[in-house]
Design an enzyme around this catalytic site. Structure first.
Site, short mmCIF file in Angstrom:
data_model
loop_
_atom_site.label_atom_id
_atom_site.label_comp_id
_atom_site.label_asym_id
_atom_site.label_seq_id
_atom_site.Cartn_x
_atom_site.Cartn_y
_atom_site.Cartn_z
N GLY A 174 -36.24 13.01 -70.23
CA GLY A 174 -35.85 14.37 -70.65
C GLY A 174 -34.65 14.31 -71.57
O GLY A 174 -34.40 13.31 -72.27
N GLY A 175 -33.86 15.37 -71.51
CA GLY A 175 -32.68 15.44 -72.38
C GLY A 175 -31.70 14.32 -72.10
O GLY A 175 -30.85 13.99 -72.95
N GLY A 409 -34.47 -0.26 -107.68
CA GLY A 409 -33.64 0.53 -106.76
C GLY A 409 -33.28 -0.27 -105.52
O GLY A 409 -32.21 -0.08 -104.93
N ALA A 410 -34.17 -1.17 -105.14
CA ALA A 410 -33.89 -1.96 -103.94
C ALA A 410 -32.77 -2.96 -104.20
O ALA A 410 -31.98 -3.27 -103.31
CB ALA A 410 -35.15 -2.67 -103.47
C1 HXC Z 1 -32.68 16.16 -57.88
C2 HXC Z 1 -33.90 14.25 -57.74
C3 HXC Z 1 -34.16 14.27 -59.12
C4 HXC Z 1 -33.61 15.36 -59.86
C5 HXC Z 1 -35.12 12.54 -58.31
N1 HXC Z 1 -34.52 13.16 -57.28
N2 HXC Z 1 -34.93 13.23 -59.44
N3 HXC Z 1 -33.16 15.17 -57.12
N4 HXC Z 1 -32.87 16.26 -59.21
N5 HXC Z 1 -33.80 15.45 -61.18
C6 HXC Z 1 -34.50 12.73 -55.90
C7 HXC Z 1 -35.84 12.87 -55.23
O1 HXC Z 1 -35.99 14.18 -54.74
C8 HXC Z 1 -35.72 11.86 -54.11
O2 HXC Z 1 -34.93 12.44 -53.09
C9 HXC Z 1 -34.89 10.76 -54.74
O3 HXC Z 1 -34.24 11.35 -55.85
C10 HXC Z 1 -35.72 9.62 -55.25
O4 HXC Z 1 -36.76 10.16 -56.03
P1 HXC Z 1 -38.28 9.72 -55.85
O5 HXC Z 1 -39.09 10.72 -56.56
O6 HXC Z 1 -38.56 9.46 -54.41
O7 HXC Z 1 -38.27 8.34 -56.64
P2 HXC Z 1 -39.42 7.69 -57.47
O8 HXC Z 1 -40.72 7.79 -56.75
O9 HXC Z 1 -38.93 6.31 -57.81
O10 HXC Z 1 -39.55 8.55 -58.80
C11 HXC Z 1 -38.49 8.56 -59.75
C12 HXC Z 1 -38.70 9.70 -60.74
C13 HXC Z 1 -38.96 11.01 -60.01
C14 HXC Z 1 -39.88 9.32 -61.64
C15 HXC Z 1 -37.45 9.75 -61.62
O11 HXC Z 1 -37.94 11.19 -59.04
C16 HXC Z 1 -38.95 12.20 -60.90
O12 HXC Z 1 -39.93 12.47 -61.59
N6 HXC Z 1 -37.84 12.97 -60.86
C17 HXC Z 1 -37.74 14.17 -61.61
C18 HXC Z 1 -37.59 13.88 -63.06
C19 HXC Z 1 -37.32 15.13 -63.81
O13 HXC Z 1 -38.25 15.85 -64.14
N7 HXC Z 1 -36.01 15.45 -63.95
C20 HXC Z 1 -35.57 16.62 -64.57
C21 HXC Z 1 -35.78 16.41 -66.01
S1 HXC Z 1 -35.13 17.70 -66.95
P3 HXC Z 1 -35.16 12.11 -51.55
O14 HXC Z 1 -34.20 13.03 -50.85
O15 HXC Z 1 -36.58 12.41 -51.27
O16 HXC Z 1 -34.82 10.67 -51.41
C22 HXC Z 1 -33.74 17.05 -67.45
C23 HXC Z 1 -33.08 17.92 -68.42
C24 HXC Z 1 -31.91 17.24 -68.96
O17 HXC Z 1 -33.32 16.04 -67.07
C25 HXC Z 1 -31.48 18.05 -70.11
C26 HXC Z 1 -30.28 17.49 -70.74
C27 HXC Z 1 -30.05 18.19 -72.02
#
Ligand code: HXC
Length: 519
Positions: A174-175, A409-410
Site C-alpha cells: 500500500g502507501g 545527443g547521447a
Molecule cells: C492492524 C494488522 C495489520 C494492519 C496485520 N495485522 N496487518 N493489524 N493493521 N494493517 C495483524 C493481524 O491482524 C495479525 O494480528 C498480525 O498482524 C499478523 O498478521 P497475519 O495476517 O496473521 O500475518 P500473515 O498471515 O503473515 O499476513 C501478513 C499480511 C496480512 C499479508 C501483511 O496481515 C495483511 O494482509 N495485512 C493487511 C494488509 C493491509 O491491507 N494493510 C493496510 C494497507 S492500507 P493477530 O492479533 O491475529 O496476531 C495502508 C495504507 C497506507 O497501508 C497508506 C499510507 C499513505
C-alpha cells in the site's frame, strides 16, 4: 518511588524491559521464524557494530481506544528504534516488529520513526529503516495515515542531507511503499521481501489478473523489472553485511567527504589488457564491466541495479582509495544505447553522488538513444533529459573517458565537456560524431547516392570518407572538447591524478530554490 527499595526499582525496570523486548510473545516469534525471518531486534544486532545499539522509546505506548485497543498492550508499539554505529560511524535505525500487530504502523509507531529520523538529520548520520509491516494500523484510522504522511515529509526533507536506506524484510504494501521509494536505496531479500502498492488480491479483484505475491513484488521483480530494488541479497545476514559495505563508500551527510580507504593497489598500475578488451570494430560488443574492473582499485566495485537497464552500468568503486560513482555504457546490451530505463537509472545515481560529494567517472561507448515508437511514446524525451539535467547540475568532480562511440545527443548526455566535465580523456579508439557512419552517409550524400552508377561501391567510399573524418578523437581534441588522447594502459593512473587534482573543486550553487528536473 516511596516504599520501594533501589533493588526493587531496578527489578521493576528489568521486568518491564523484559516484557517489552519479548515483542509479540513466543507464538508470534515462532511464526516469524517459521517464515524464515529474524526478529526486529536480531536484525538490528546483526546490522550494527556489536553491542553498539542504544534503544529509544522502549516504553512508548499507543493511545488508541477503539476496536478493543484500549486494553491492548502493544510492546514498543511494534517498532524498535534508536541509534548505534557501523564501522564506528553513527547511524540511526528503526526496525518494524512483525510479531507485534504485524508491525502495523499507528500514530506512536510513526512518532518513534520520526524521532530517529529527526535525530539523524540533527547529527548528520544515515538513517536505516528495516520494513516488515502489514501497513497502516487499521484500528487507528486516520492517525495511521497521518503517521505515514509525517514520515514521507521527513524522507523528502532529509533527501540529499543524510543518506537514507530502506531494507525490505517482509511485507511492505500500500502507501507504505512510498517511504522506501523516497529514500536513496532499497535493499531487498529474496523470498522474504514483498513490496507492492496493491497486493495480489486487489489486482485480481480490479483486473482479473492472477499473479503471485512473489511475482508481483518479490526481490527479483524489483531488481529486474521495476528498478525499485537497487540491491538484493539471498539472506537477511547477507543483506545487512551488504548495507554495512555500502556505507563504506559514502559520507555520513552532505557536508562531509566520502571515506578515503587506502589499499595496496598501486595508483599508477598500468592497464595493458584494456586495449584487447575493446574492439576498434564498432559493431563488436564487449563487456564494459571488464574496463571498469581494470581501472578501479581491485575488488572495490559495488554495482547498483546490476540486473535492471543493463545497457548502462552504475555503481560505487574506489580509485586510488577515493570513492567514486561510475556511470558506463554497456555495449553488451542494446549496443549500449540509452533508453528510458537506463536514463532513469543513471540520472538518479548521478544525483545521489552529487548530493553526497562523490566524484563521477563516466566511461562512454554510446551509439545514441534507443530508436522506436515504444521509447518515444514512453517519453524518452523527458527521461533522456534527466541525464542531461543531472550531469549539468552536478558540481562534484566529473571525469569522462571516451572509450569508443560517442554519437550525437547521447555523446552530450554522457557528461561531455559542455555539460561541465572537468576532465575529458579519449582513447585512440574513440569515435566522436553527430551520428554513426551508415545513418550519416544516407542523409548527407542522398543525392550523390541517387546519381551513382554503382550505389554500393559509392556508399562504401563515402562511408570510408566519413569514418576517416569522424571516427577518431582528434577532431574533438583539436577543438578542446577532449583534453587528452591517452593510451588505454594509462587510464587508471590518469584518473587517479584527475581525482587528486579535482579534490579541492568547489562550485557554489546558484541561489535558486531548486531546479525543475524533468520527471
Ligand atoms: C492492524 C494488522 C495489520 C494492519 C496485520 N495485522 N496487518 N493489524 N493493521 N494493517 C495483524 C493481524 O491482524 C495479525 O494480528 C498480525 O498482524 C499478523 O498478521 P497475519 O495476517 O496473521 O500475518 P500473515 O498471515 O503473515 O499476513 C501478513 C499480511 C496480512 C499479508 C501483511 O496481515 C495483511 O494482509 N495485512 C493487511 C494488509 C493491509 O491491507 N494493510 C493496510 C494497507 S492500507 P493477530 O492479533 O491475529 O496476531 C495502508 C495504507 C497506507 O497501508 C497508506 C499510507 C499513505
Amino acid at each position: 518511588m516511596p516504599g520501594k527499595t533501589l533493588a526493587e526499582l531496578l527489578q521493576e525496570l528489568e521486568r518491564k524491559e523484559a516484557t517489552v523486548t519479548a515483542g509479540g510473545g513466543e507464538k508470534a516469534v515462532k511464526k516469524q521464524r517459521s517464515s524464515g525471518k529474524l526478529t526486529a531486534r536480531e536484525r538490528i544486532a546483526l546490522l550494527l557494530d556489536q553491542g553498539s545499539f542504544e534503544e529509544m522509546d522502549l516504553f512508548l505506548e499507543h493511545r488508541s481506544t477503539r476496536f478493543g485497543m484500549g486494553e491492548k498492550h502493544v510492546p514498543a508499539d511494534g517498532v524498535v528504534a534508536g541509534f548505534g554505529t557501523i564501522d564506528g560511524r553513527a547511524v540511526c535505525v528503526y526496525s518494524q516488529d512483525f510479531t507485534v500487530m504485524g508491525g502495523s504502523l499507528g500514530e506512536m509507531h510513526a512518532k518513534k520513526i520520526c524521532k530517529v529520523m529527526d535525530m539523524a538529520v540533527r547529527i548528520g548520520a544515515p538513517v536505516i529503516g528495516i520494513n516488515d509491516s502489514g501497513g497502516a494500523r487499521i484500528q487507528e484510522g486516520i492517525d495511521s495515515l497521518s503517521g505515514y504522511g509525517q514520515i514521507f515529509y521527513r524522507n523528502t526533507r532529509a533527501s540529499g542531507v543524510i543518506p537514507q536506506i530502506a531494507i525490505i524484510a517482509g511485507p511492505c504494501a500500500g502507501g507504505a511503499v512510498y517511504s522506501p521509494a523516497l529514500m536513496d536505496f532499497v535493499f531487498m531479500i529474496e523470498k522474504t521481501s514483498k513490496m507492492f502498492v496493491t497486493g495480489p488480491q486487489v489486482v485480481k479483484a480490479a483486473t482479473g489478473e492472477e499473479v503471485s505475491a512473489e511475482d508481483l513484488g518479490g526481490a527479483r521483480t524489483h531488481a529486474t523489472k521495476s528498478g525499485v530494488a537497487a540491491f538484493t541479497a539471498v539472506s537477511e545476514e547477507e543483506c545487512f553485511a551488504l548495507v554495512r559495505h555500502f556505507l563504506s563508500y559514502i559520507p555520513s551527510n552532505n557536508s562531509e567527504d566520502p571515506p578515503f580507504l587506502e589499499n595496496d593497489d598501486p595508483p599508477d598500475r598500468e592497464n595493458p589488457d584494456l586495449f584487447h578488451v575493446v574492439s576498434p570494430n564498432p559493431n563488436k560488443p564487449y563487456d564494459m564491466k571488464k574496463v571498469v574492473l581494470e581501472i578501479i582499485d581491485k575488488g572495490s566495485f559495488l554495482e547498483v541495479l546490476p540486473d535492471y537497464a543493463r545497457n548502462v552500468v552504475v555503481g560505487f568503486a574506489r580509485i586510488g582509495g577515493h570513492s567514486v560513482g561510475i556511470i558506463a555504457n554497456q555495449p553488451y546490451h542494446l549496443a549500449g544505447c540509452l533508453d528510458i530505463d537506463a536514463a532513469d537509472k543513471a540520472s538518479r545515481f548521478i544525483r545521489f553522488c552529487d548530493a553526497f560529494n562523490i566524484p563521477l567517472l563516466t566511461l562512454v561507448d554510446v551509439p545514441g538513444f534507443l530508436p522506436g515508437s515504444h521509447q518515444e511514446f514512453g517519453g524518452i524525451i523527458r527521461h533522456g533529459a534527466k541525464v542531461l539535467f543531472a550531469y549539468s547540475e552536478a558540481t562534484v568532480p566529473k571525469i569522462t573517458v571516451i572509450v569508443r562511440k560517442a554519437y550525437g545527443g547521447a555523446y552530450l548526455a554522457m557528461c561531455c565537456r559542455d555539460l561541465g566535465a572537468d576532465l575529458v580523456m579519449a582513447w585512440p579508439t574513440a569515435e566522436i560524431a553527430v551520428m554513426g557512419a551508415e545513418g550519416a552517409v544516407d542523409i548527407i550524400f542522398r543525392r550523390e547516392l541517387e546519381k551513382a552508377l554503382d550505389v554500393d561501391a559509392e556508399r562504401e567510399k563515402l562511408l570510408a570518407e566519413y569514418r576517416e573524418q569522424f571516427y577518431n578523437p582528434y577532431e574533438a581534441a583539436k577543438r578542446g572538447y577532449v583534453d587528452q588522447v591517452i593510451h588505454p594502459k594509462h587510464t587508471r593512473r590518469k584518473v587517479v591524478r584527475g581525482l587528486e587534482l579535482l579534490w579541492s573543486k568547489r562550485e557554489i550553487g546558484r541561489g535558486k530554490k531548486h531546479g525543475n528536473i524533468p520527471v
